[in-house]
Design a protein around this motif. Structure first.
Motif, PDB file in Angstrom:
ATOM      1  N   ASP A 165      39.713  96.746  73.487  1.00 24.78           N
ATOM      2  CA  ASP A 165      38.666  97.697  73.888  1.00 24.78           C
ATOM      3  C   ASP A 165      38.789  97.871  75.397  1.00 24.78           C
ATOM      4  O   ASP A 165      38.486  96.940  76.147  1.00 24.78           O
ATOM      5  CB  ASP A 165      37.298  97.106  73.508  1.00 24.78           C
ATOM      6  CG  ASP A 165      36.127  97.996  73.935  1.00 24.78           C
ATOM      7  OD1 ASP A 165      36.329  98.934  74.730  1.00 24.78           O
ATOM      8  OD2 ASP A 165      35.006  97.735  73.459  1.00 24.78           O
ATOM      9  N   ASN A 167      37.057  99.334  77.617  1.00 25.71           N
ATOM     10  CA  ASN A 167      35.754  99.028  78.216  1.00 25.71           C
ATOM     11  C   ASN A 167      35.764  99.146  79.733  1.00 25.71           C
ATOM     12  O   ASN A 167      35.327  98.237  80.438  1.00 25.71           O
ATOM     13  CB  ASN A 167      35.341  97.611  77.793  1.00 25.71           C
ATOM     14  CG  ASN A 167      33.863  97.357  77.993  1.00 25.71           C
ATOM     15  OD1 ASN A 167      33.054  98.256  77.785  1.00 25.71           O
ATOM     16  ND2 ASN A 167      33.505  96.167  78.415  1.00 25.71           N
ATOM     17  N   LYS A 226      34.906 105.265  69.732  1.00 19.71           N
ATOM     18  CA  LYS A 226      33.431 105.186  69.819  1.00 19.71           C
ATOM     19  C   LYS A 226      32.930 106.445  70.517  1.00 19.71           C
ATOM     20  O   LYS A 226      33.450 106.820  71.561  1.00 19.71           O
ATOM     21  CB  LYS A 226      33.028 103.933  70.596  1.00 19.71           C
ATOM     22  CG  LYS A 226      33.333 102.642  69.850  1.00 19.71           C
ATOM     23  CD  LYS A 226      33.171 101.432  70.741  1.00 19.71           C
ATOM     24  CE  LYS A 226      34.402 101.252  71.596  1.00 19.71           C
ATOM     25  NZ  LYS A 226      34.239 100.218  72.630  1.00 19.71           N
ATOM     26  N   GLY A 257      28.818  99.119  72.370  1.00 18.33           N
ATOM     27  CA  GLY A 257      30.240  99.129  72.034  1.00 18.33           C
ATOM     28  C   GLY A 257      30.744  97.736  71.679  1.00 18.33           C
ATOM     29  O   GLY A 257      31.634  97.581  70.832  1.00 18.33           O
ATOM     30  N   ASP A 258      30.179  96.731  72.306  1.00 18.29           N
ATOM     31  CA  ASP A 258      30.621  95.351  72.059  1.00 18.29           C
ATOM     32  C   ASP A 258      30.111  94.876  70.691  1.00 18.29           C
ATOM     33  O   ASP A 258      30.838  94.220  69.941  1.00 18.29           O
ATOM     34  CB  ASP A 258      30.116  94.434  73.182  1.00 18.29           C
ATOM     35  CG  ASP A 258      30.400  95.032  74.555  1.00 18.29           C
ATOM     36  OD1 ASP A 258      31.421  95.725  74.697  1.00 18.29           O
ATOM     37  OD2 ASP A 258      29.592  94.821  75.479  1.00 18.29           O
TER      38      ASP A 258
END
Ligand code: ATP
Ligand code: MG
Length: 315
Positions: A165, A167, A226, A257-258
């Motif tokens: 991810d 992120n 996402k 998202g996590d």
């Protein structure tokens, strides 16, 4: 059950209770909340009964112990968390602007997590876990990045898999060495989980379809995109589908998202089909935004079931 490992920052978060741009005026905050993207991810895996471990580093202070206690409560293997006497646990201050974007102030680089290295207990996890989940934020400090790359080398050498991810907070993208590490990790990614524009981090393609084709051609098995309040999408070489958002009142989107990632990865590794994993991850992401505090938004299986049942009754 396959055991999922993550590496990276364990922080506390303080959330400004008023909206506005940044932190130059005296203002109220709510917290400390346990936080750090990898920590939220792994807490979510543990909460739904997945086997989960984290390699991280905190100070011997209340902020560190607050996190360790929470992760242990949620059945995460905390043997790889090093407690560094005389150092401090990192903090993230977050404030929402009127347009919904967020200002972050991190002390991560000056805190215990920045000096993460491979300890004997960390190495033992690298030798026993079956899957590694890497978050881009964990690549922003050399100690964390080197440890994550070592975990990747060891897990892959034993036939394990990788989810990634990106992120990437805008505050972190220009960190020296970041681009190099991102490329190295993408090349070994099995499940890629970008959010919004992060889909285009690794390609010059202008459209979503082209970027997806390009990424799949590089050997990534599946992509889960996402889309925040628009839900999420799945892409592989065989299929693609979308899942619409579960309508909720957004209180605090940080950590959605996590939580989403924790549910998706845990279910896929446990053998769920992509559509089922995405359906439940989408619900977990929606639930996460309804709660204030990044890790407060993680859910149990019963909470996800209940939430989906209520949604079905409403529709
Ligand atoms: P973060 O990095 O802040 O944890 P992210 O950018 O990685 O978040 P998002 O796309 O914001 O991830 O959220 C993840 C998932 O959570 C979305 O794909 C969606 O399934 C769900 N979600 C997020 N926000 C909402 C919302 N407002 N309403 C319904 N579902 C949401
Ligand atoms: Mg994210």
């Amino acid at each position: 059950m396959p055991k999922i490992l993550t590496v990276g920052e364990i922080l506390v978060e303080l959330v400004a209770t008023t909206k506005g741009d940044g932190f130059r005026d005296a203002q109220p905050f709510f917290g400390p909340f346990p936080s750090g993207a990898p920590a939220i991810f792994v807490d979510q895996v543990g909460k739904i009964g997945g086997a989960a471990a984290i390699i991280g580093r905190v100070g011997d202070d209340d902020f560190g112990h607050l996190n360790i206690d929470r992760l242990a409560r949620d059945d995460v293997d905390i043997s790889g968390i090093e407690i560094a006497p005389g150092e401090v646990t990192g903090c993230a201050f977050v404030r929402y602007r009127e347009d919904g974007s967020r200002a972050f102030l991190f002390t991560m680089h000056q805190s215990a997590t920045a000096m993460l290295s491979v300890t004997p207990s960390g190495a033992a996890l690298m030798e026993s876990c079956d899957h590694l989940h890497i978050m881009g934020t964990a690549l922003a400090a050399p100690g964390m990045a080197d440890t994550a790359l070592e975990a990747l080398r060891r897990v892959k050498a034993r036939g394990g898999t990788l989810s990634f991810d990106p992120n990437l907070r805008p505050e972190l993208i220009d960190t020296p060495g970041m681009r190099d590490r991102l490329d190295k990790i993408l090349a070994q990614t099995d499940i890629f989980m970008p959010s919004g524009r992060e889909l285009f981090l690794f390609s010059n393609d202008k459209t979503e379809a082209h970027a997806v084709t390009d990424l799949l051609a590089r050997g990534i098995r599946e992509i889960v995109l996402k889309r925040g309040a628009q839900g999420a999408s799945f892409f592989s070489s065989e299929e693609r589908f979308d899942v619409g958002p579960v309508p909720v009142e957004e209180v605090d989107p940080t950590g959605a998202g996590d939580s989403f990632g924790g549910v998706y990865v845990a279910l896929r590794l446990a053998g769920s089909r992509p559509a089922d994993a995405l359906h439940r991850a989408n619900a977990a992401g929606a639930l996460a935004v309804t709660r204030l505090g990044p890790m407060e938004g993680t859910s149990t299986n019963a909470e996800i079931d209940d939430f989906l049942k209520k949604q079905k009754a409403l529709s």
